[in-house]
Design an enzyme around this catalytic site. Sequence first.
Site, short mmCIF file in Angstrom:
data_model
loop_
_atom_site.label_atom_id
_atom_site.label_comp_id
_atom_site.label_asym_id
_atom_site.label_seq_id
_atom_site.Cartn_x
_atom_site.Cartn_y
_atom_site.Cartn_z
N ASP A 1 -0.68 -1.25 4.75
CA ASP A 1 -1.12 -1.58 3.25
C ASP A 1 -2.26 -2.71 3.02
O ASP A 1 -2.33 -3.21 2.17
CB ASP A 1 -0.16 -1.79 2.31
N GLU B 1 -2.51 2.38 1.78
CA GLU B 1 -1.47 2.95 1.21
C GLU B 1 -1.61 3.25 -0.50
O GLU B 1 -2.28 2.39 -1.17
CB GLU B 1 -0.36 1.70 1.11
N SER C 1 -1.10 -12.67 4.10
CA SER C 1 0.04 -11.74 4.09
C SER C 1 -0.17 -10.72 5.02
O SER C 1 1.02 -10.15 5.71
CB SER C 1 0.10 -11.20 2.65
N ARG D 1 -3.23 1.70 -6.60
CA ARG D 1 -1.88 1.98 -7.10
C ARG D 1 -2.45 2.92 -8.36
O ARG D 1 -3.13 2.62 -8.91
CB ARG D 1 -1.52 0.66 -7.83
P1 0O2 Z 1 1.69 -6.81 -1.97
O1 0O2 Z 1 0.62 -6.64 -1.58
O2 0O2 Z 1 2.30 -8.04 -2.34
O3 0O2 Z 1 2.20 -5.47 -2.88
P2 0O2 Z 1 8.20 -4.07 3.92
O4 0O2 Z 1 8.40 -3.83 5.21
O5 0O2 Z 1 8.98 -3.79 2.89
O6 0O2 Z 1 7.22 -5.24 3.32
P3 0O2 Z 1 6.52 -1.66 4.48
O7 0O2 Z 1 7.58 -1.33 5.22
O8 0O2 Z 1 5.33 -1.59 5.11
O9 0O2 Z 1 6.93 -3.06 3.66
O10 0O2 Z 1 6.42 -0.65 3.19
P4 0O2 Z 1 7.15 -0.41 2.07
O11 0O2 Z 1 8.25 -1.26 1.84
O12 0O2 Z 1 7.18 1.06 1.88
O13 0O2 Z 1 6.12 -0.58 0.88
C1 0O2 Z 1 5.65 -2.22 0.75
C2 0O2 Z 1 4.83 -2.45 -0.40
O14 0O2 Z 1 5.48 -1.48 -1.65
C3 0O2 Z 1 5.09 -3.79 -0.76
O15 0O2 Z 1 4.01 -4.36 -0.41
C4 0O2 Z 1 5.15 -3.77 -2.59
O16 0O2 Z 1 3.76 -3.43 -2.95
C5 0O2 Z 1 6.08 -2.44 -2.60
N1 0O2 Z 1 7.45 -2.78 -2.51
C6 0O2 Z 1 8.18 -2.35 -1.77
N2 0O2 Z 1 9.64 -2.89 -1.85
C7 0O2 Z 1 9.31 -3.63 -3.17
C8 0O2 Z 1 10.37 -4.29 -3.97
O17 0O2 Z 1 11.58 -4.17 -3.73
N3 0O2 Z 1 9.85 -4.72 -5.01
C9 0O2 Z 1 8.46 -4.58 -5.33
N4 0O2 Z 1 8.14 -5.41 -6.44
N5 0O2 Z 1 7.71 -3.98 -4.64
C10 0O2 Z 1 7.90 -3.38 -3.50
P5 0O2 Z 1 3.91 -5.87 -0.07
O18 0O2 Z 1 3.94 -5.88 1.29
O19 0O2 Z 1 5.02 -6.81 -0.94
O20 0O2 Z 1 2.60 -6.32 -0.43
#
Ligand code: 0O2
Length: 263
Positions: A68, A137, A51, A73
């Site tokens: 992250d 994060e 990931s 959490r």
């Molecule tokens: P994990 O470890 O699987 O949880 P992005 O571009 O959206 O991937 P960004 O911009 O770095 O990520 O940050 P964002 O969107 O602020 O936060 C990313 C993390 O928030 C995600 O981690 C999820 O844990 C959570 N998250 C954000 N959007 C959603 C959503 O629509 N649904 C769910 N269930 N969780 C969300 P990852 O990368 O998924 O990692």
Amino acid sequence: MIKNWDEFLLPYEQAVEELKTKFKSIRREFRVMNEYSPIEFVTGRVKKISSIIEKARRKSVDPECVEDIAGIRIICQLVDDIPLVVEHIRSRNGKDMEIVVERDYITHMKESGYRSYHIIISYVVHTAYGNKKILAEIQIRTLAMNFWATIEHSINYKFGENMPEDLRKRLIDSGEIASKLDEEMSKIKFEIVDSQEFFMTRSALVARVIKQIQTLFFSGNVEKAEITQLQEEFYHIREQGNIEELKQLNKKLELMIQKLYLD
Ligand code: 0O2
Ligand code: 0O2
């Protein structure tokens, strides 16, 4: 290009453990004081290597810029607890952590229906090879938000971009229901906090009374019949559930112990 992933991930693993301990201890402090805690539970994880690589590639950044890799959490019972936790983290800014950015997906819900408050921090880990500053994060959300996000995450993982439209709509609808649940719980906040504090106070009192009866018993200076009588009084009060009577019994036992050691 990362040559040794185990070595690369070490400070992130340490950060997750340290941050988990720090936030869990806040909960413990409230519990010791028999007070309602704005933190219900804390979890943490280090992102999977696959990931990290995928996210770094998607964002065209180096892996250490993925925000992250270390993720904490913090789950709260009520929406109103979230600003308290956020304020607490802000009060630590410049002390043991530095806030890089805050993202409020509660006021500004994501298109998917996702709600949570995110804070990216920079955090210094002290290792045997010196200090290392990393990003972490912190996601702060309610039990209802967590329930929704956990389920949505697994469905998303299965379908990715190909999620059927009706399923996507159902998820958005259920996100609204989760949001409504949070609203409803906020309306009975006083009863929730009050009953939980009542329960904690009562459990602490019960534990104290049992301990004091044991102290009297093991002192060897109190008649067995008197101990039996105290025990019966305690069982009777515990069954009736009257906290005032429990407090009085506790006080009586305290005085008996004091007297025992003064004589
Ligand atoms: P994990 O470890 O699987 O949880 P992005 O571009 O959206 O991937 P960004 O911009 O770095 O990520 O940050 P964002 O969107 O602020 O936060 C990313 C993390 O928030 C995600 O981690 C999820 O844990 C959570 N998250 C954000 N959007 C959603 C959503 O629509 N649904 C769910 N269930 N969780 C969300 P990852 O990368 O998924 O990692
Ligand atoms: P307590 O006293 O039960 O609160 P660890 O490394 O073992 O310290 P880890 O590996 O992060 O913790 O465990 P995990 O599974 O991520 O869960 C962390 C804590 O959150 C655990 O509490 C779980 O009991 C608690 N937890 C997880 N899911 C839920 C849930 O849905 N509801 C509630 N109320 N608690 C949950 P501890 O650390 O054992 O301590």
